[in-house]
Design a protein around this motif. Sequence first.
Motif, PDB file in Angstrom:
ATOM      1  N   TYR A   1      27.909 -12.652  50.323  1.00 52.54           N
ATOM      2  CA  TYR A   1      27.104 -11.556  49.780  1.00 52.54           C
ATOM      3  C   TYR A   1      25.847 -12.168  49.213  1.00 52.54           C
ATOM      4  CZ  TYR A   1      26.437  -6.916  47.738  1.00 52.54           C
ATOM      5  OH  TYR A   1      25.963  -5.671  47.443  1.00 52.54           O
TER       6      TYR A   1
ATOM      7  N   ILE B   1      26.758 -15.093  46.618  1.00 52.31           N
ATOM      8  CA  ILE B   1      28.102 -15.057  46.016  1.00 52.31           C
ATOM      9  C   ILE B   1      29.101 -15.581  47.032  1.00 52.31           C
ATOM     10  CG2 ILE B   1      29.902 -13.571  45.073  1.00 52.31           C
ATOM     11  CD1 ILE B   1      27.737 -11.623  44.241  1.00 52.31           C
TER      12      ILE B   1
ATOM     13  N   ARG C   1      35.334 -15.341  45.043  1.00 55.50           N
ATOM     14  CA  ARG C   1      35.079 -15.926  43.724  1.00 55.50           C
ATOM     15  C   ARG C   1      34.400 -14.888  42.864  1.00 55.50           C
ATOM     16  NH1 ARG C   1      33.469 -22.076  43.142  1.00 55.50           N
ATOM     17  NH2 ARG C   1      33.814 -21.369  41.017  1.00 55.50           N
ATOM     18  N   ASP C   2      34.912 -14.718  41.685  1.00 53.54           N
ATOM     19  CA  ASP C   2      34.340 -13.695  40.806  1.00 53.54           C
ATOM     20  C   ASP C   2      33.689 -14.302  39.581  1.00 53.54           C
ATOM     21  OD1 ASP C   2      37.442 -12.651  39.149  1.00 53.54           O
ATOM     22  OD2 ASP C   2      36.511 -14.595  39.441  1.00 53.54           O
ATOM     23  N   ASP C   3      33.367 -15.595  39.667  1.00 52.96           N
ATOM     24  CA  ASP C   3      32.808 -16.192  38.466  1.00 52.96           C
ATOM     25  C   ASP C   3      31.284 -16.272  38.468  1.00 52.96           C
ATOM     26  OD1 ASP C   3      34.090 -19.502  39.407  1.00 52.96           O
ATOM     27  OD2 ASP C   3      32.771 -18.104  40.431  1.00 52.96           O
ATOM     28  N   LYS C   4      30.692 -16.897  39.420  1.00 48.95           N
ATOM     29  CA  LYS C   4      29.253 -17.086  39.296  1.00 48.95           C
ATOM     30  C   LYS C   4      28.479 -16.737  40.562  1.00 48.95           C
ATOM     31  CE  LYS C   4      29.894 -21.995  40.193  1.00 48.95           C
ATOM     32  NZ  LYS C   4      29.790 -23.353  39.650  1.00 48.95           N
ATOM     33  N   ILE C   5      27.214 -16.429  40.337  1.00 46.92           N
ATOM     34  CA  ILE C   5      26.260 -16.167  41.413  1.00 46.92           C
ATOM     35  C   ILE C   5      25.302 -17.351  41.452  1.00 46.92           C
ATOM     36  CG2 ILE C   5      24.410 -14.633  42.175  1.00 46.92           C
ATOM     37  CD1 ILE C   5      25.828 -12.339  40.796  1.00 46.92           C
TER      38      ILE C   5
END
Lengths: 113, 110
Positions: A32, A93, A97-101
């Motif tokens: 993304y 992204i 993973r939902d932590d960092k961009i």
Amino acid sequence: DQQVKQNSPSLSVQEGRISILNCDYTNSMFDYFLWYKKYPAEGPTFLISISSIKDKNEDGRFTVFLNKSAKHLSLHIVPSQPGDSAVYFCAAIEENRDDKIIFGKGTRLHILP
Amino acid sequence: SQTIHQWPATLVQPVGSPLSLECTVEGTSNPNLYWYRQAAGRGLQLLFYSVGIGQISSEVPQNLSASRPQDRQFILSSKKLLLSDSGFYLCAWRYYNEQFFGPGTRLTVL
């Protein structure tokens, strides 16, 4: 190691013409991508995004193109307007993973009168 | 709607002095929170992020630290500022695939 690269620190474009900002990435797990616009002394604001399952997303004067095989994306602004003068950040992204961009270093766009 | 606050907006501090920048988010719960620094020619550098109270991940070794004492509060600190700490500090929160930034704090270390 920079995973998101914006190799042009600055770009000047005549008002009314097309602005093309480029971004390259190295991580094939990115799924993304986003573009942010930033004026001096302000926080970046979200502009447009694209999922890796698409190759184009359009929103008014802004279009983002994604070439997965080349690991390259671009933001097209047409026609360019004076208010488009700003720093543009490309971001990515990683899948699941939902932590960092991850952000690129930005490209400063100057729209010339 | 969600809102993110940062203060102060600008700060001038002498070298060796302490630092505390505060960020709070309204209108959401359990957000992922981030501290970035924008320094000349270096883009947006991720400093810290937090996925919950008391959970801090550091991206860049330095003399800065971060804390998350409450769900919607994120604090950036330093015991002794360096000249190289000057920059524009941005707090952000993550909502699905988008990240929203606060207005930023301009820090000048003299």
